[in-house]
Design an enzyme around this catalytic site. Sequence first.
Site, PDB file in Angstrom:
ATOM      1  N   CYS A 111      -1.068  -1.844   2.315  1.00  0.00           N
ATOM      2  CA  CYS A 111      -1.121  -0.416   1.996  1.00  0.00           C
ATOM      3  C   CYS A 111      -2.231   0.304   2.761  1.00  0.00           C
ATOM      4  O   CYS A 111      -2.262   1.533   2.809  1.00  0.00           O
ATOM      5  CB  CYS A 111      -1.313  -0.215   0.496  1.00  0.00           C
ATOM      6  SG  CYS A 111      -0.017  -0.977  -0.467  1.00  0.00           S
ATOM      7  N   HIS A 247      -3.964   6.975  -0.351  1.00  0.00           N
ATOM      8  CA  HIS A 247      -2.770   6.147  -0.512  1.00  0.00           C
ATOM      9  C   HIS A 247      -2.226   6.367  -1.922  1.00  0.00           C
ATOM     10  O   HIS A 247      -2.968   6.341  -2.909  1.00  0.00           O
ATOM     11  CB  HIS A 247      -3.138   4.674  -0.293  1.00  0.00           C
ATOM     12  CG  HIS A 247      -2.102   3.729  -0.771  1.00  0.00           C
ATOM     13  ND1 HIS A 247      -0.767   3.875  -0.459  1.00  0.00           N
ATOM     14  CD2 HIS A 247      -2.185   2.617  -1.562  1.00  0.00           C
ATOM     15  CE1 HIS A 247      -0.085   2.904  -1.029  1.00  0.00           C
ATOM     16  NE2 HIS A 247      -0.914   2.133  -1.709  1.00  0.00           N
ATOM     17  N   ASN A 277       5.135   4.069  -4.756  1.00  0.00           N
ATOM     18  CA  ASN A 277       4.165   3.572  -3.784  1.00  0.00           C
ATOM     19  C   ASN A 277       4.942   3.044  -2.573  1.00  0.00           C
ATOM     20  O   ASN A 277       5.664   2.058  -2.684  1.00  0.00           O
ATOM     21  CB  ASN A 277       3.358   2.464  -4.471  1.00  0.00           C
ATOM     22  CG  ASN A 277       2.345   1.793  -3.573  1.00  0.00           C
ATOM     23  OD1 ASN A 277       2.429   1.878  -2.363  1.00  0.00           O
ATOM     24  ND2 ASN A 277       1.389   1.112  -4.179  1.00  0.00           N
TER      25      ASN A 277
END
Length: 320
Positions: A111, A247, A277
Site C-alpha cells: 500500500c 492512503h 482500500n
Amino acid sequence: MIGKICGTGSYAPKKILDNHDLSKFIDTNDQWIRERTGVARRHIIEGETTVTMAVEAANRALKDAGVNAKDIDLLIVTTVSSNVILPCTACEVQKQIKADNATCFDLNAACTGFLFAYNTVQAYMQTNMYKTALVIGAETLSELLDWTDRGTCILFGDGAGAVVVKGEEEGFYYGITHSQGEKGQALTCESRHQKGFGKTILERDTMMKMDGQAVFTFAVRNVPKVIKEVLDKGNLHPEEIDYYILHQANQRIVEGVAKRLHIDMEKFPMNLQEYGNTSSASIPILLDECKKKGVLREGQKIVMAGFGAGLSWGASVFDW
Ligand code: UT7
C-alpha cells in the site's frame, strides 16, 4: 530538477459490490463495515485486469497532462497484483500506450507503493536522469482475497490511478521512506491461487492474511510521526499544509492521524467509501478525484502519506 505532477487519471471497474452484497455470503453487515472502516462499496474486476486498468488510468493522465506517451522516459507501475509474473506490468503498459522511449519497471511496496514510486521519481529527477515520468498504481486485490475471511475481504477493492510527473528547474519537494521487515507477518500473501471473486478458491491458506489490529496500531502511530519528519525537513508546520492525501485504508486510521496532528478532517479528503482500500492505487485515485473536483489548485502545499505491508511507510511534501 524537481518533479511536478502535471496530470492525473484513474479507472475503477464497473462492477460494484456493496456491503449488503457481502452480507449475503459472509457473516457481516453494512453497519459494522461502515462504522469500523468507512467503506460502503468497492469496485471489483469483471473482464478488466491490472494491465487494462493501468492502461486506462495512464491514457487519462497523459491526456490530462497534455503529454505524448513518446515523451515519457520513466514508467513505474506499483502493484502487488500483476496479471503475470513476467513481463512486468510496466512493460505491458508501455507496449499498449506506445511509450517507446520509457524505462519501465514495477515496484512492490504494497500500500506504500505509490508513495515510494513518487519519491523514487523525485530522486531520479534530482540527478537529472529522467525528465518526464508516468507513475501508475494498479491493483486487482479481489484476486488475492480470501472471500470467506470477513476480517479482510470487506476492506479491499480494485482500481488504478496514474500521474504524470514533469521535471522542472525549480520546485518544492521533500520525501521520507521507512521499512520494518521484522513486523512483516502482520500482512502477508503467499500466492495468488485465488481465481477472483465468485470463483474457485484453490489454496485458502496462502491468500492475503492480515492482523488488522496490528496494522491499524502501526499506522496510527507511525503515519503522524513520518508526516512530522517530512514537515521538519521542509521547515513547515502541520497547519501550513493545504491538504493531506493519505492512503485510503480505514477511515478511523485517517481520523486518528488527523487527531494526532491536531488538524481538522476537512484537510483530509477521502474516497474510501466508494472504493474500499485499493492498496497502491488509492493515493493516485484520490489525487485524480481531488484535481477533477478543483480541490487541488496550483501552489498549494500537499502532504502525501502511505503505509502498509512490509511493513513500510513514508510521506512526501510538495507544491501542487
Ligand atoms: O492498507 C494497509 C493495510 N491494512 C490496513 O490498514 C487495515 C488496518 N486494520 C483495520 O482496518 C481494522 O483492524 C479492520 C477493519 C480490519 C478490523 O476492524 P477492528 O476494529 O480491528 O475489528 P476486530 O478485528 O478487532 O474485530 C472486532 C469484532 C470481532 O468480534 P468479537 O471477537 O469482538 O466478538 C470480530 O470477529 O468484530 C468482528 N468482526 C466482524 N463483524 C462483522 C470482524 N470482522 C467483521 C465483519 N463483520 N466484517
